[in-house]
Design a protein around this motif. Sequence first.
Motif, PDB file in Angstrom:
ATOM      1  N   ARG A 297       0.815  -1.201   0.000  1.00 26.30           N
ATOM      2  CA  ARG A 297       0.000   0.000   0.000  1.00 26.30           C
ATOM      3  C   ARG A 297       0.856   1.262   0.000  1.00 26.30           C
ATOM      4  O   ARG A 297       0.457   2.288  -0.558  1.00 26.30           O
ATOM      5  N   ALA A 298       2.014   1.205   0.639  1.00 20.91           N
ATOM      6  CA  ALA A 298       2.917   2.352   0.601  1.00 20.91           C
ATOM      7  C   ALA A 298       3.360   2.622  -0.830  1.00 20.91           C
ATOM      8  O   ALA A 298       3.414   3.781  -1.279  1.00 20.91           O
ATOM      9  N   THR A 299       3.666   1.566  -1.563  1.00 17.37           N
ATOM     10  CA  THR A 299       4.056   1.709  -2.968  1.00 17.37           C
ATOM     11  C   THR A 299       2.911   2.277  -3.787  1.00 17.37           C
ATOM     12  O   THR A 299       3.100   3.165  -4.633  1.00 17.37           O
ATOM     13  N   ALA A 300       1.692   1.768  -3.544  1.00 20.71           N
ATOM     14  CA  ALA A 300       0.528   2.259  -4.277  1.00 20.71           C
ATOM     15  C   ALA A 300       0.256   3.723  -3.953  1.00 20.71           C
ATOM     16  O   ALA A 300      -0.110   4.514  -4.832  1.00 20.71           O
ATOM     17  N   ALA A 301       0.441   4.105  -2.685  1.00 22.12           N
ATOM     18  CA  ALA A 301       0.235   5.498  -2.299  1.00 22.12           C
ATOM     19  C   ALA A 301       1.250   6.408  -2.981  1.00 22.12           C
ATOM     20  O   ALA A 301       0.915   7.500  -3.457  1.00 22.12           O
ATOM     21  N   THR A 302       2.498   5.940  -3.053  1.00 18.93           N
ATOM     22  CA  THR A 302       3.539   6.724  -3.720  1.00 18.93           C
ATOM     23  C   THR A 302       3.236   6.880  -5.206  1.00 18.93           C
ATOM     24  O   THR A 302       3.431   7.954  -5.782  1.00 18.93           O
ATOM     25  N   ALA A 303       2.740   5.798  -5.820  1.00 19.62           N
ATOM     26  CA  ALA A 303       2.386   5.867  -7.240  1.00 19.62           C
ATOM     27  C   ALA A 303       1.265   6.879  -7.469  1.00 19.62           C
ATOM     28  O   ALA A 303       1.292   7.652  -8.440  1.00 19.62           O
ATOM     29  N   ALA A 304       0.274   6.889  -6.585  1.00 18.17           N
ATOM     30  CA  ALA A 304      -0.815   7.854  -6.718  1.00 18.17           C
ATOM     31  C   ALA A 304      -0.303   9.280  -6.513  1.00 18.17           C
ATOM     32  O   ALA A 304      -0.730  10.214  -7.207  1.00 18.17           O
ATOM     33  N   ALA A 305       0.609   9.461  -5.561  1.00 22.09           N
ATOM     34  CA  ALA A 305       1.200  10.784  -5.345  1.00 22.09           C
ATOM     35  C   ALA A 305       1.980  11.234  -6.577  1.00 22.09           C
ATOM     36  O   ALA A 305       1.953  12.415  -6.948  1.00 22.09           O
ATOM     37  N   ASP A 306       2.675  10.292  -7.220  1.00 22.30           N
ATOM     38  CA  ASP A 306       3.404  10.621  -8.450  1.00 22.30           C
ATOM     39  C   ASP A 306       2.439  11.035  -9.562  1.00 22.30           C
ATOM     40  O   ASP A 306       2.732  11.953 -10.340  1.00 22.30           O
ATOM     41  N   ARG A 307       1.288  10.342  -9.639  1.00 26.05           N
ATOM     42  CA  ARG A 307       0.291  10.736 -10.636  1.00 26.05           C
ATOM     43  C   ARG A 307      -0.185  12.161 -10.370  1.00 26.05           C
ATOM     44  O   ARG A 307      -0.359  12.957 -11.298  1.00 26.05           O
ATOM     45  N   ALA A 308      -0.419  12.466  -9.112  1.00 26.48           N
ATOM     46  CA  ALA A 308      -0.877  13.811  -8.756  1.00 26.48           C
ATOM     47  C   ALA A 308       0.139  14.861  -9.184  1.00 26.48           C
ATOM     48  O   ALA A 308      -0.226  15.918  -9.720  1.00 26.48           O
ATOM     49  N   ALA A 309       1.419  14.565  -8.953  1.00 25.27           N
ATOM     50  CA  ALA A 309       2.464  15.518  -9.338  1.00 25.27           C
ATOM     51  C   ALA A 309       2.521  15.687 -10.852  1.00 25.27           C
ATOM     52  O   ALA A 309       2.676  16.802 -11.365  1.00 25.27           O
ATOM     53  N   THR A 310       2.390  14.574 -11.573  1.00 19.56           N
ATOM     54  CA  THR A 310       2.399  14.628 -13.041  1.00 19.56           C
ATOM     55  C   THR A 310       1.249  15.482 -13.558  1.00 19.56           C
ATOM     56  O   THR A 310       1.423  16.331 -14.450  1.00 19.56           O
ATOM     57  N   LEU A 311       0.077  15.270 -13.007  1.00 22.41           N
ATOM     58  CA  LEU A 311      -1.089  16.019 -13.453  1.00 22.41           C
ATOM     59  C   LEU A 311      -0.983  17.494 -13.094  1.00 22.41           C
ATOM     60  O   LEU A 311      -1.342  18.366 -13.883  1.00 22.41           O
ATOM     61  N   GLN A 312      -0.465  17.778 -11.902  1.00 19.49           N
ATOM     62  CA  GLN A 312      -0.305  19.177 -11.509  1.00 19.49           C
ATOM     63  C   GLN A 312       0.717  19.875 -12.399  1.00 19.49           C
ATOM     64  O   GLN A 312       0.518  21.022 -12.814  1.00 19.49           O
ATOM     65  N   ASP A 313       1.801  19.190 -12.719  1.00 14.46           N
ATOM     66  CA  ASP A 313       2.808  19.761 -13.608  1.00 14.46           C
ATOM     67  C   ASP A 313       2.232  20.033 -14.994  1.00 14.46           C
ATOM     68  O   ASP A 313       2.660  20.964 -15.685  1.00 14.46           O
ATOM     69  N   ALA A 314       1.279  19.208 -15.399  1.00 15.43           N
ATOM     70  CA  ALA A 314       0.649  19.390 -16.710  1.00 15.43           C
ATOM     71  C   ALA A 314      -0.456  20.440 -16.684  1.00 15.43           C
ATOM     72  O   ALA A 314      -1.105  20.675 -17.698  1.00 15.43           O
ATOM     73  N   GLY A 315      -0.665  21.050 -15.521  1.00 15.67           N
ATOM     74  CA  GLY A 315      -1.682  22.080 -15.421  1.00 15.67           C
ATOM     75  C   GLY A 315      -3.072  21.561 -15.170  1.00 15.67           C
ATOM     76  O   GLY A 315      -4.051  22.308 -15.257  1.00 15.67           O
ATOM     77  N   ASP A 316      -3.201  20.255 -14.870  1.00 13.97           N
ATOM     78  CA  ASP A 316      -4.518  19.657 -14.654  1.00 13.97           C
ATOM     79  C   ASP A 316      -4.790  19.584 -13.156  1.00 13.97           C
ATOM     80  O   ASP A 316      -4.496  18.593 -12.491  1.00 13.97           O
ATOM     81  N   VAL A 317      -5.343  20.660 -12.605  1.00 18.34           N
ATOM     82  CA  VAL A 317      -5.607  20.725 -11.171  1.00 18.34           C
ATOM     83  C   VAL A 317      -6.678  19.717 -10.775  1.00 18.34           C
ATOM     84  O   VAL A 317      -6.578  19.046  -9.746  1.00 18.34           O
ATOM     85  N   ALA A 318      -7.727  19.592 -11.599  1.00 17.09           N
ATOM     86  CA  ALA A 318      -8.813  18.662 -11.278  1.00 17.09           C
ATOM     87  C   ALA A 318      -8.304  17.227 -11.201  1.00 17.09           C
ATOM     88  O   ALA A 318      -8.662  16.466 -10.292  1.00 17.09           O
ATOM     89  N   GLY A 319      -7.447  16.846 -12.148  1.00 13.44           N
ATOM     90  CA  GLY A 319      -6.879  15.499 -12.119  1.00 13.44           C
ATOM     91  C   GLY A 319      -5.974  15.295 -10.922  1.00 13.44           C
ATOM     92  O   GLY A 319      -5.967  14.227 -10.291  1.00 13.44           O
ATOM     93  N   ALA A 320      -5.202  16.326 -10.577  1.00 11.98           N
ATOM     94  CA  ALA A 320      -4.315  16.227  -9.420  1.00 11.98           C
ATOM     95  C   ALA A 320      -5.106  16.070  -8.131  1.00 11.98           C
ATOM     96  O   ALA A 320      -4.692  15.350  -7.212  1.00 11.98           O
ATOM     97  N   ILE A 321      -6.259  16.717  -8.042  1.00 14.01           N
ATOM     98  CA  ILE A 321      -7.118  16.565  -6.861  1.00 14.01           C
ATOM     99  C   ILE A 321      -7.549  15.112  -6.709  1.00 14.01           C
ATOM    100  O   ILE A 321      -7.492  14.528  -5.621  1.00 14.01           O
ATOM    101  N   GLU A 322      -7.980  14.513  -7.796  1.00 11.34           N
ATOM    102  CA  GLU A 322      -8.451  13.122  -7.738  1.00 11.34           C
ATOM    103  C   GLU A 322      -7.327  12.176  -7.359  1.00 11.34           C
ATOM    104  O   GLU A 322      -7.504  11.277  -6.523  1.00 11.34           O
ATOM    105  N   ALA A 323      -6.159  12.330  -7.953  1.00 13.12           N
ATOM    106  CA  ALA A 323      -5.036  11.448  -7.654  1.00 13.12           C
ATOM    107  C   ALA A 323      -4.560  11.624  -6.218  1.00 13.12           C
ATOM    108  O   ALA A 323      -4.195  10.652  -5.540  1.00 13.12           O
ATOM    109  N   THR A 324      -4.566  12.876  -5.731  1.00 14.70           N
ATOM    110  CA  THR A 324      -4.140  13.124  -4.357  1.00 14.70           C
ATOM    111  C   THR A 324      -5.095  12.476  -3.370  1.00 14.70           C
ATOM    112  O   THR A 324      -4.667  11.902  -2.356  1.00 14.70           O
ATOM    113  N   ALA A 325      -6.387  12.547  -3.646  1.00 17.62           N
ATOM    114  CA  ALA A 325      -7.369  11.906  -2.771  1.00 17.62           C
ATOM    115  C   ALA A 325      -7.127  10.403  -2.692  1.00 17.62           C
ATOM    116  O   ALA A 325      -7.205   9.801  -1.607  1.00 17.62           O
TER     117      ALA A 325
END
Length: 668
Positions: A297-325
Amino acid sequence: MRGRRLVQGVAGLAALTIALSGCGLSLPFSLGFGSGSDGTFDGSELTVPVLHSSGAKGGVTTQRITAAPADGAGLSIDITENDVSGVDAVTQSGTWAAVTAATLLTGAQPDTAYTFGFDARVATPAAGAITAVGVLALYFDTDVQPGVALAGTVTPLGTIGPVAGLPEMVSAAIDAGGIDTILVPAGQRTAPDATGSLVDLDQLAATGGMTVSEVADVATAYSVVTGADLPASVFPTPPAMPTPLPTVAPDGDPDAAGDDDGGGDAADAVLRALTARLETAVDDLADPAAPGADPGRATAATAAADRAATLQDAGDVAGAIEATAAALDLAAAATAARVSATDAAQLADRIAAASEALLDQLFAAPPASLDEADALLRVARSAVDAYALSRFAAQTFAATGGGDAGSDTAAAGTAASATTASVVAASALQTAEDIRPDGETGEGADTGAEGALADGADLTGLASLLRRATIATEDAADAVLPTGDAESAGGSTDAADVGDAVDLFPLRLTAIDATREDLTALATAADGAGDGAADGPASGGWAALSVATSMYVLCAPVLTTVPEGVPFGRAADGTLRDTTAEDAADGGAVPTRAAVAEEWTVHAIEAVQSGGADAGFLRGAFADAALRSSAATDTTPTGPAPTDTAAPYIAPFVTARVLAFAAGAERS
């Protein structure tokens, strides 16, 4: 890593939003064009062949399907078998899955009376796909061709999933005669028989003068079974392989990928709040002074956090919100072992009360626009998740003496599952509070887009369908989850195993099963009337619909799970087939299903946006789903069979279709 497409990837919907919502258009098309002028069935009947198996024995029977308007009586499904032993639970589950998929895909009115009559007792989920195709054929008023059979499950997205027993089904078809073509799930041209030996189904079928073809979705199957194509505007043909996701420029400028602000200052504030929580959670995961976190689960949480960072870097705030949750829930589950059972039991009681209060507040302010409905459905999903998990945990602790398991290993496992449920519930509730829009009217991100809701949409009918479809997933769980998870997810509150799964959906399914009646009662009380009340629910049906939608999207991933013991996407020598192949018959089952799910979800979101909505939460769910699906494909030749990467699209697709119903698209 496989890329994904949303017009032009993660940021593409931002441009699409501007193009569509700025036009102020009413919905110009529907995902459904029924044989009736108002999107209903005129009343007809057809018969389809059904392949099934039990152990080493296969069989062929027929199924008679009828559908007609229910004239205000609400959706009904009557399943009969020519056998005194009654209808098998797995058959019922597959039938409900088929009707749900057909309704969501087409926009068929929920107020429909269906009958499904089998000429023999069948106990297999393999009838789900042919049932869905049969319902679609009735809806679009087409005939089925003789000599074509189809085996496979069906998901809410319209993808066709793998099943066990295919060699026995093919052998039974050879013996029965009258069948020329057998359609099997993509990835299963080679399948194990009852002894575990892999069989090339095409070679086996050739001995009886038949052919076997793989299909990934109901649209492809429909074209073979009926000889007609579904309307192109309803079921766009997906690409054989998705196009790459745009990348962010080296300097991190989001304009390089397109700038999606996800709703302006309000969305930015939500993301900041979630990100602050996630930073603390990630620090807790790595705290050397604390007990070790669950590594999976720690690995899965890190992967989701990485997705959030990727989406935020791409300017997709809505996607980053979902991945962070998602990352927050997984991080909470990863560190659940650090919480004592006593503390977890107290936490469960507090979260149950707080989440019930939040749901009451949400139900008191029904949405006045599509964007408000989008926000309601997203906040309700986290609130329902929190309520179900916390109530399940409280019930479990009460049944086990407050979590004091002593030396009882089984009781300790049950307490651990309840503890996990408690901490994830706390995370979900905090997310619901963080993302809840400001103001009593539900106005959240200031986008200027809203989208009109339709008067008279049958929200309670759709809620009834989704609620009962949720119940059906419990039977589906028995067929696909590992034994311990299946038993727990099937209804037992003695859930000693579900808390161990890296994916949280077995735990969520168990919690929903334990609390479904309580959640339904809350919604019924908020609506102020039951289904079919003369003056309609006080909230317009939104309480029932938001609860039913939440329960369904939290549980439905089980419908995309590869059955235990079914080597999916393997060649006759047991090695993994090439998952990068463009042709599903050559092994591209996983990317093909994902492409179908993606394309249809895009189409569903476009339908909502064409009504003038921004649909920020919906777009965010899609963006995160695209990255989750992209990262999930396993191409290691000696590794485990890949799972179905269509699963992440269930939440955005179902939500989009619910919003389309609310906008009146099904009556276009």
